[in-house]
Design an enzyme around this catalytic site. Structure first.
Site, short mmCIF file in Angstrom:
data_model
loop_
_atom_site.label_atom_id
_atom_site.label_comp_id
_atom_site.label_asym_id
_atom_site.label_seq_id
_atom_site.Cartn_x
_atom_site.Cartn_y
_atom_site.Cartn_z
N CYS A 184 0.81 -1.22 0.00
CA CYS A 184 0.00 0.00 0.00
C CYS A 184 0.85 1.27 0.00
O CYS A 184 0.41 2.31 -0.50
CB CYS A 184 -0.94 0.02 1.20
SG CYS A 184 -2.07 -1.37 1.17
N HIS A 205 -3.70 7.27 0.74
CA HIS A 205 -3.87 5.93 0.17
C HIS A 205 -5.29 5.49 0.48
O HIS A 205 -5.75 5.60 1.63
CB HIS A 205 -2.85 4.97 0.79
CG HIS A 205 -3.23 3.54 0.63
ND1 HIS A 205 -3.49 2.98 -0.60
CD2 HIS A 205 -3.44 2.55 1.54
CE1 HIS A 205 -3.83 1.71 -0.44
NE2 HIS A 205 -3.81 1.42 0.85
N ASN A 249 -9.82 -0.58 -2.98
CA ASN A 249 -8.41 -0.38 -2.65
C ASN A 249 -7.56 -0.98 -3.76
O ASN A 249 -7.49 -2.20 -3.90
CB ASN A 249 -8.13 -1.05 -1.29
CG ASN A 249 -6.69 -0.90 -0.84
OD1 ASN A 249 -5.81 -0.59 -1.64
ND2 ASN A 249 -6.45 -1.14 0.44
#
Ligand code: ACO
Length: 355
Positions: free
Chosen positions: A116, A282, A312
């Site tokens: 991530c 993020h 995501n």
């Protein structure tokens, strides 16, 4: 001395939209649960057999290269961030180089595995190369093809509903404009909880880290002296070739580390949250982003979220969201842009950019 600027940015989202209702058909989940806990309404999935992490990264890269006003042959270094590579090795860096048809210049290609926070890590690496004058056009890509490696049974629902496919890319160049470009980057990690958000098989661990896992697991290793570790039939039969996540722990750590690393960047540059014109977090989970927004006292117009539409996309979320914010005119010349990420490892980081 140079600073590093984002000279061009691009993104690519595959066409296929997969809604929460679509997932309800294959696993025991529901739209209400997903929206309430994550904010996600739908995500995109790449086309099986046609699209890959590399091809999506290449489409985003082409857009970034065009917007930077350079020829693709002028790229002198490639950084590719992903946790869902086409191959275990070689990495997507060389594959995207081939896909773009720029193998003749022999630009170096580096693959980074920071999940991530891959894009923020990549940005910091690129910054070191550009501001020292070593490279003039660094292509940084974050791309993911999660849909090929998720568990679509109810067993995997806590992870699978979160993720989507997509890619984003930037071209980084030196600038001598005073005060412009990347002002600072901050990178951190702590491997204590490495297995709490992980994709551990296939791998060479052979059970070595077993004590770090919640409960002893049988990975089906045979008594053979060599081999039989990386992948075996037992893993396939027992759903051990999928990602696993301790959601509540990830949530707890993320809401602590995001504000910390953002404040670190602001303090380094003598700025405050009020100076941020656009915060692009993020896109892990809308609840995490909202928590961080509140903690920093940012208004809605200072934050860009799009997890509702794309889920995501891990290494790709920041460049996709930043490209979207720019296209919408929400980031203007002279604006202070803040990027931050937290994820598997755990690794986390932040960057401040004067646009
Ligand atoms: N649909 C319906 N029910 C579900 C689903 C689903 N998709 N997934 C889990 N559940 C159930 C669980 O089985 C559990 O049921 P039980 O109480 O009967 O045992 C219940 O929901 C609660 O499960 P928890 O995991 O405790 O749910 P929680 O409230 O923590 O929410 C979530 C889960 C959304 C994953 C949350 O922990 C979270 O946001 N964590 C952060 C993780 C994250 O953002 N990861 C992104 C990747 S990492 C990154 O990018 C930073």
């Amino acid at each position: 001395m140079f600073s590093t600027k984002i000279a061009g940015i691009g993104s690519y989202l595959p066409e296929k939209v997969v809604t929460n209702q679509d997932l309800e058909k294959v696993m025991d989940t529901n739209d209400e649960w997903i929206q309430e806990r994550t904010g996600i309404r739908e995500r995109r999935y790449g086309k099986k057999h046609e699209e890959t992490t590399t091809t999506m990264g290449a489409r985003a890269a082409e857009m970034a290269i065009e917007r930077a006003g350079i020829k693709k042959e002028e790229v002198d270094f490639i950084i590719f961030a992903t946790l869902s590579p086409d191959y275990y090795f070689p990495g997507c860096g060389v594959l995207v180089q081939r896909e773009l048809g720029i193998t003749t210049g022999e630009a170096g290609a580096l693959d980074i595995r920071n999940q991530c926070s891959g894009f923020v890590y990549g940005l910091s690496i690129a910054d070191q190369f550009v501001k020292t004058g070593m490279y003039k056009n660094v292509l940084l890509i974050g791309a993911e093809m999660h849909s090929m490696g998720l568990d679509f049974s109810t067993r995997g629902r806590n992870v699978t509903v979160l993720f989507g496919d997509g890619a984003g890319a930037v071209v980084l160049q030196p600038t001598t404009e005073p005060g412009k470009g990347i002002l600072t980057t901050h990178l951190h990690s702590d491997g204590t909880f490495a297995e709490k958000l992980a994709f551990i098989n296939p791998g060479s661990h052979g059970g070595y880290h077993m004590g770090r896992m919640d409960e002893p697991m049988d990975f089906g290793y045979s008594d053979a002296e060599y081999g039989d570790i990386f992948v075996n039939q037992h893993m396939l039969d027992n759903g051990q070739l999928f990602p696993n996540m301790d959601g509540p722990l990830v949530f707890k750590m993320a809401v602590q580390k995001f504000p910390e690393v953002i404040m670190e960047a602001l303090q380094k540059t003598g700025l405050t949250p009020a100076d941020i014109d656009m915060f692009v977090p993020h896109q892990a989970n809308l609840r995490i982003s909202s928590f961080v927004q509140k903690k920093l006292g940012l208004a809605d117009h200072q934050v860009w979220n799009n997890i509702q539409k794309y889920g995501n996309t891990t290494a790709a979320t920041i460049p996709i969201a930043l490209a979207e914010a720019l296209e919408a005119g929400a980031v203007k010349d002279g604006d202070l842009v803040c990027l931050a990420a937290f994820g598997s490892g755990f690794t986390w980081g932040s960057a401040l950019i004067r646009w």
